[in-house]
Design a protein around this motif. Sequence first.
Motif, PDB file in Angstrom:
ATOM      1  N   ILE A 112      99.983  16.344 -11.890  1.00 28.96           N
ATOM      2  CA  ILE A 112      98.691  16.821 -11.388  1.00 28.96           C
ATOM      3  C   ILE A 112      97.684  15.682 -11.272  1.00 28.96           C
ATOM      4  CG2 ILE A 112      96.707  18.282 -11.943  1.00 28.96           C
ATOM      5  CD1 ILE A 112      98.714  20.243 -13.241  1.00 28.96           C
ATOM      6  N   VAL A 113      97.651  14.792 -12.272  1.00 29.47           N
ATOM      7  CA  VAL A 113      96.670  13.697 -12.250  1.00 29.47           C
ATOM      8  C   VAL A 113      96.879  12.764 -11.058  1.00 29.47           C
ATOM      9  CG1 VAL A 113      95.879  11.634 -13.479  1.00 29.47           C
ATOM     10  CG2 VAL A 113      96.102  13.799 -14.704  1.00 29.47           C
ATOM     11  N   TRP A 132      94.006  12.370  -8.158  1.00 33.37           N
ATOM     12  CA  TRP A 132      93.413  11.043  -7.955  1.00 33.37           C
ATOM     13  C   TRP A 132      93.627  10.561  -6.526  1.00 33.37           C
ATOM     14  CZ3 TRP A 132      96.258   6.077  -9.607  1.00 33.37           C
ATOM     15  CH2 TRP A 132      95.435   4.955  -9.479  1.00 33.37           C
ATOM     16  N   ALA A 133      94.811  10.853  -5.965  1.00 27.22           N
ATOM     17  CA  ALA A 133      95.149  10.373  -4.622  1.00 27.22           C
ATOM     18  C   ALA A 133      94.208  10.901  -3.549  1.00 27.22           C
ATOM     19  CB  ALA A 133      96.589  10.750  -4.292  1.00 27.22           C
ATOM     20  N   VAL A 140     103.351   6.665 -13.707  1.00 30.74           N
ATOM     21  CA  VAL A 140     102.950   7.209 -15.000  1.00 30.74           C
ATOM     22  C   VAL A 140     103.988   6.753 -16.020  1.00 30.74           C
ATOM     23  CG1 VAL A 140     102.575   9.318 -16.321  1.00 30.74           C
ATOM     24  CG2 VAL A 140     101.850   9.204 -13.919  1.00 30.74           C
ATOM     25  N   VAL A 141     103.524   6.119 -17.097  1.00 35.99           N
ATOM     26  CA  VAL A 141     104.443   5.542 -18.091  1.00 35.99           C
ATOM     27  C   VAL A 141     104.095   6.065 -19.482  1.00 35.99           C
ATOM     28  CG1 VAL A 141     105.356   3.433 -19.133  1.00 35.99           C
ATOM     29  CG2 VAL A 141     104.671   3.433 -16.714  1.00 35.99           C
ATOM     30  N   GLY A 174      98.833  13.724 -21.446  1.00 36.44           N
ATOM     31  CA  GLY A 174      99.988  14.240 -20.731  1.00 36.44           C
ATOM     32  C   GLY A 174     100.187  15.710 -21.024  1.00 36.44           C
ATOM     33  N   GLY A 175     101.286  16.050 -21.681  1.00 38.67           N
ATOM     34  CA  GLY A 175     101.553  17.444 -22.007  1.00 38.67           C
ATOM     35  C   GLY A 175     101.070  17.793 -23.396  1.00 38.67           C
ATOM     36  N   SER A 176     100.431  18.950 -23.522  1.00 37.92           N
ATOM     37  CA  SER A 176     100.037  19.479 -24.828  1.00 37.92           C
ATOM     38  C   SER A 176     101.189  20.344 -25.335  1.00 37.92           C
ATOM     39  CB  SER A 176      98.750  20.306 -24.706  1.00 37.92           C
ATOM     40  OG  SER A 176      97.679  19.498 -24.265  1.00 37.92           O
TER      41      SER A 176
END
Length: 336
Positions: free
Chosen positions: A39-40, A44-45, A79-80, A117-119
């Motif tokens: 999603i991020v 952003w894009a 994304v890393v 990231g993920g919760s």
Amino acid sequence: MLKTMKSISLVVALAGGALSAHAETLSIEGGGSASLTGIVPQAWAQFTPAAGYDLQVSLGQALTRSAIKVGAGRLDLAVVPPPAFNAMQRGVGPYANTAEQAQSFADNLRMLFTFPGGSFHPIVWADSGIDSWDDMAGKRIYVGPPAGAAANQARGMIHEASGGLEDGSDYEGVRLPWESASQAFQDGQFDMYIMSAAVGQQSVQELSLQRDIRILGVPDEVVDSEGWRNYLEDQAVRTEVVPAGTYQGQVNGDMDQNIMVTVMMLGANKNMSDETAYALTKSFFDNLDNMQSANALLARLDADDPFAGANMPVHPGAARYYEEQGITIPEHLVAD
């Protein structure tokens, strides 16, 4: 660029406008389209063309491989996860068979910014008889996909929250791909589903509307402990809260529940120009309010502590932006 059948390739332009005739196209890979790792980058894009860059976003990627591609110069951005970068530096885990090459590529990686990231929601059915972490002994727990760092992060949370339960001896850790886990939980294949989702995400709500759930939060006394603090540092994660009233059908939804959220880094190759790295970093933070207004799941993106959980050196171009904002970069993140 390597492609998989599950990848989703998108070229995202400013809503309602044409792409800039002079914008430079950059490739970026993220995770699942329903997670913040996907999603991020998509959100952003929408704003980078104004800074002169069009992001070609490819989702559904194995982020451990994406990091390698950036380090090798075959991909512009990715994304890393911090544990993946740590494993690259050490040549272990998914990189053990190509350790020297992975370590060389890790030296080429530089960070622009971080985001949650993920919760990790520890979910059980309300009628399962599981009311606390004490009840998880001997149970089957979904800890994450077969590859990647998520399983170790989930196991660490279980260990701390439960007072020491270990995978294999005290419970059975189940590993399946993310996309298979929800249906497997509904089919009764395991007792606890540690679901990676943004707080408030519709996928959690849909689960709770089918059948009442309980979210087993990490007890307050554990969150305040040295063991929990060590766990957060070791696994490069942060404490998150599911506020009371977030989900219908959550039987203990009248109280806040402490959970864990992963940290993600936006990585670039060190050979990216300082000008590009600066412009991209600035575009992210300048448009943070707009991204949050457009998607409620981004409400927890926080510019106040941009380096929490990070372990990748900051790109000099991004460092210029932080310096302009009066934000001090931790010494261990300053690039050589």
